[in-house]
Design a protein around this motif. Structure first.
Motif, short mmCIF file in Angstrom:
data_model
loop_
_atom_site.label_atom_id
_atom_site.label_comp_id
_atom_site.label_asym_id
_atom_site.label_seq_id
_atom_site.Cartn_x
_atom_site.Cartn_y
_atom_site.Cartn_z
N ARG A 1 -5.99 5.80 0.57
CA ARG A 1 -5.12 5.21 1.77
C ARG A 1 -5.05 3.74 1.45
NH1 ARG A 1 -8.41 2.45 5.52
NH2 ARG A 1 -10.48 2.79 5.78
N PHE A 2 -4.19 3.02 2.18
CA PHE A 2 -3.95 1.52 2.18
C PHE A 2 -5.17 1.17 3.09
CE2 PHE A 2 0.12 2.88 0.81
CZ PHE A 2 0.19 2.24 -0.63
N GLY A 3 -5.58 0.04 2.99
CA GLY A 3 -6.39 -0.92 3.70
C GLY A 3 -5.71 -1.41 4.94
N GLU A 4 -6.36 -1.68 5.99
CA GLU A 4 -5.84 -2.33 7.30
C GLU A 4 -6.24 -3.84 7.34
OE1 GLU A 4 -3.39 -0.62 9.13
OE2 GLU A 4 -3.88 1.15 8.11
N ALA A 5 -5.28 -4.77 7.69
CA ALA A 5 -5.54 -5.94 7.69
C ALA A 5 -6.91 -6.35 8.92
CB ALA A 5 -4.43 -6.90 8.48
N THR A 6 -7.11 -5.51 9.58
CA THR A 6 -8.20 -5.53 10.49
C THR A 6 -9.49 -5.12 9.71
OG1 THR A 6 -7.92 -2.98 11.29
CG2 THR A 6 -7.12 -4.79 12.91
N GLU A 7 -9.36 -4.34 8.80
CA GLU A 7 -10.62 -4.15 8.02
C GLU A 7 -11.13 -5.37 7.00
OE1 GLU A 7 -10.69 0.60 7.08
OE2 GLU A 7 -9.11 -0.45 6.23
N ILE A 8 -9.95 -6.46 6.76
CA ILE A 8 -10.36 -7.42 6.09
C ILE A 8 -10.61 -8.45 7.12
CG2 ILE A 8 -9.29 -9.29 4.55
CD1 ILE A 8 -9.38 -6.27 3.44
N ALA A 9 -10.24 -8.47 8.42
CA ALA A 9 -10.80 -9.35 9.15
C ALA A 9 -12.03 -9.25 9.55
CB ALA A 9 -9.92 -9.18 10.42
N MET B 1 4.19 -4.27 1.51
CA MET B 1 4.90 -3.00 2.02
C MET B 1 6.43 -3.21 1.86
SD MET B 1 3.16 -0.39 2.64
CE MET B 1 1.48 -0.61 1.81
N LYS B 2 6.64 -4.42 1.65
CA LYS B 2 8.06 -4.67 1.46
C LYS B 2 8.46 -4.52 0.10
CE LYS B 2 7.69 -9.80 0.06
NZ LYS B 2 6.73 -10.86 0.47
N TYR B 3 7.64 -4.35 -0.69
CA TYR B 3 7.92 -3.72 -2.05
C TYR B 3 7.93 -2.16 -2.18
CZ TYR B 3 7.36 -8.64 -3.35
OH TYR B 3 7.57 -9.90 -3.54
N LEU B 4 6.75 -1.79 -1.47
CA LEU B 4 6.57 -0.23 -1.53
C LEU B 4 7.33 0.48 -0.35
CD1 LEU B 4 2.58 -0.22 -2.27
CD2 LEU B 4 4.59 -0.32 -3.74
N ASP B 5 8.44 0.23 -0.38
CA ASP B 5 9.31 0.63 0.67
C ASP B 5 9.94 2.02 0.73
OD1 ASP B 5 10.79 0.17 -1.43
OD2 ASP B 5 12.30 -1.17 -0.72
N THR B 6 9.51 3.07 -0.44
CA THR B 6 9.70 4.46 0.05
C THR B 6 8.56 5.09 -0.22
OG1 THR B 6 9.96 4.80 -2.57
CG2 THR B 6 12.00 4.23 -1.40
N GLU B 7 8.29 6.49 0.40
CA GLU B 7 7.10 7.34 0.02
C GLU B 7 6.82 7.57 -1.16
OE1 GLU B 7 5.47 7.57 2.77
OE2 GLU B 7 3.92 8.74 1.85
N GLU B 8 7.71 7.56 -2.16
CA GLU B 8 7.37 7.68 -3.60
C GLU B 8 6.73 6.69 -4.32
OE1 GLU B 8 10.87 8.00 -6.35
OE2 GLU B 8 9.37 8.32 -7.82
N LYS B 9 7.24 5.42 -3.73
CA LYS B 9 6.24 4.21 -4.40
C LYS B 9 4.95 4.12 -3.71
CE LYS B 9 10.57 1.38 -4.97
NZ LYS B 9 11.26 0.35 -4.44
N LYS B 10 4.82 4.40 -2.35
CA LYS B 10 3.56 4.28 -1.96
C LYS B 10 2.63 5.38 -2.48
CE LYS B 10 4.52 3.01 2.89
NZ LYS B 10 6.29 2.77 3.14
N GLN B 11 3.05 6.55 -2.74
CA GLN B 11 2.37 7.77 -3.26
C GLN B 11 1.74 7.13 -4.70
OE1 GLN B 11 0.70 10.10 -1.75
NE2 GLN B 11 1.98 9.36 0.06
N ARG B 12 2.69 6.59 -5.24
CA ARG B 12 2.43 5.84 -6.89
C ARG B 12 1.20 5.11 -6.80
NH1 ARG B 12 7.13 3.65 -9.40
NH2 ARG B 12 8.53 4.88 -8.08
#
Ligand code: NAD
Length: 267
Positions: free
Chosen positions: A216-224, A196-207
């Motif tokens: 959607r992005f995964g959650e750390a809890t799902e990897i846990a 998320m430090k790199y995907l710091d704008t909505e546009e970057k996230k959507q890309r």
């Protein structure tokens, strides 16, 4: 409880996947040694576990240093009496990691030293401890990028995760008859600090999101949760695997959001 009486060492426990896995393992009865260079995060993780009635201790170690790795394994055994689960999870993704032309030697070396040598050193000192415990489970965090090429260049990181996958397979073979299982966990893009430090704008996230079939992005809890399966005896016949937990990204050719082509229309 799925990890009752087990002792687990987790590197990178001060944030993201490591932090959530430490909480999850402790909830399932494990005593956890939370390892990180980030003292604040590591201590917070241990306090969180304590508040929930679990057992945990923090140990500061840089996984790229042999003496630190030797000491962290000693700390697990001296604090909790043994080691059953080694989660080599700490990793970095450097902001200046780029293509072959633009990635500096320093960035390459730093990435390899933490992401690859860190796993090697964890195993170098961890395997003898697992043997002393009569066996155990090693989980190495790789990534979906170990299997997929991407147009966003991150050459050192991608190569480092490929190395983690191949190292995992070989370790699994070497120790298969010793009751030591070794598996690689391959997360897809997650909503943690690292990405998320790199995907710091909505546009970057959507890309990025258009490439993830689940949208959607995964959650750390799902990897846990996936790490819990690999750590527990439920995965007793699983070794040498590359466990994808990636929202379908490595199965995708055309993602659901992209225009569908009618069957046969290629011809
Ligand atoms: P994060 O940045 O939230 O947490 C990583 C932790 O590792 C931090 O607390 C950091 O201090 C620690 N760390 C870094 N270098 C260290 C070192 N030399 N010694 C000890 N600790 C060190 O990241 P995360 O998303 O939880 O990533 C954990 C692992 O998952 C990494 O190996 C990463 O490459 C991998 N991964 C992440 C993603 C993602 O999208 N976030 C996807 C695939 C794989």
């Amino acid at each position: 409880m799925r990890l009752k009486d087990k002792v687990a060492l987790i590197t990178g426990a001060g944030s993201g996947i490591g932090y959530q896995t430490a909480l999850r393992f402790a909830r399932e009865g494990a005593a956890v040694l939370a390892v990180d260079i980030n003292e604040e995060g590591g201590l917070q993780c241990v306090a969180d576990i304590g508040q929930r009635g679990g057992s945990a201790s923090y140990f500061r170690a840089d996984v790229s240093r042999a003496s630190d790795c030797e000491k962290m394994i000693d700390a697990a055994e001296s604090t909790f009496g043994k080691l059953d689960v080694l989660f080599n999870n700490a990793g970095i993704s450097h902001a200046e990691d780029d293509d072959a032309i633009n990635t500096s030697e320093a960035v390459w070396d730093q990435t390899m030293t933490v992401n690859v040598k860190g796993v090697f050193l964890g195993c170098k000192y961890g395997v003898p401890a697992l043997r002393r415990a009569g066996g155990g489970s090693i989980i190495n965090t790789a990534s979906f990028v170990a299997l997929m090429g991407a147009a966003t260049p991150q050459l050192a990181y991608t190569a480092s995760k490929g190395a983690v996958l191949s190292m995992t397979r070989e370790l699994a073979m070497i120790h298969a008859r010793e009751n030591i299982r070794v598996n690689a966990l391959c997360p897809g893009p997650l909503r943690t600090e690292l990405l998320m430090k790199y995907l710091d704008t909505e546009e970057k996230k959507q890309r990025r999101l258009v490439h993830i079939p689940m949208g959607r992005f995964g959650e750390a809890t799902e990897i846990a949760d996936a790490a819990l399966y690999l750590a527990s005896d439920e995965s007793s016949f699983v070794t040498g695997s590359s466990f994808m937990v990636d929202g379908g990204i490595t199965a995708a050719y055309v993602t659901p959001e992209q225009p569908r082509v009618k069957a046969g229309s290629w011809l």
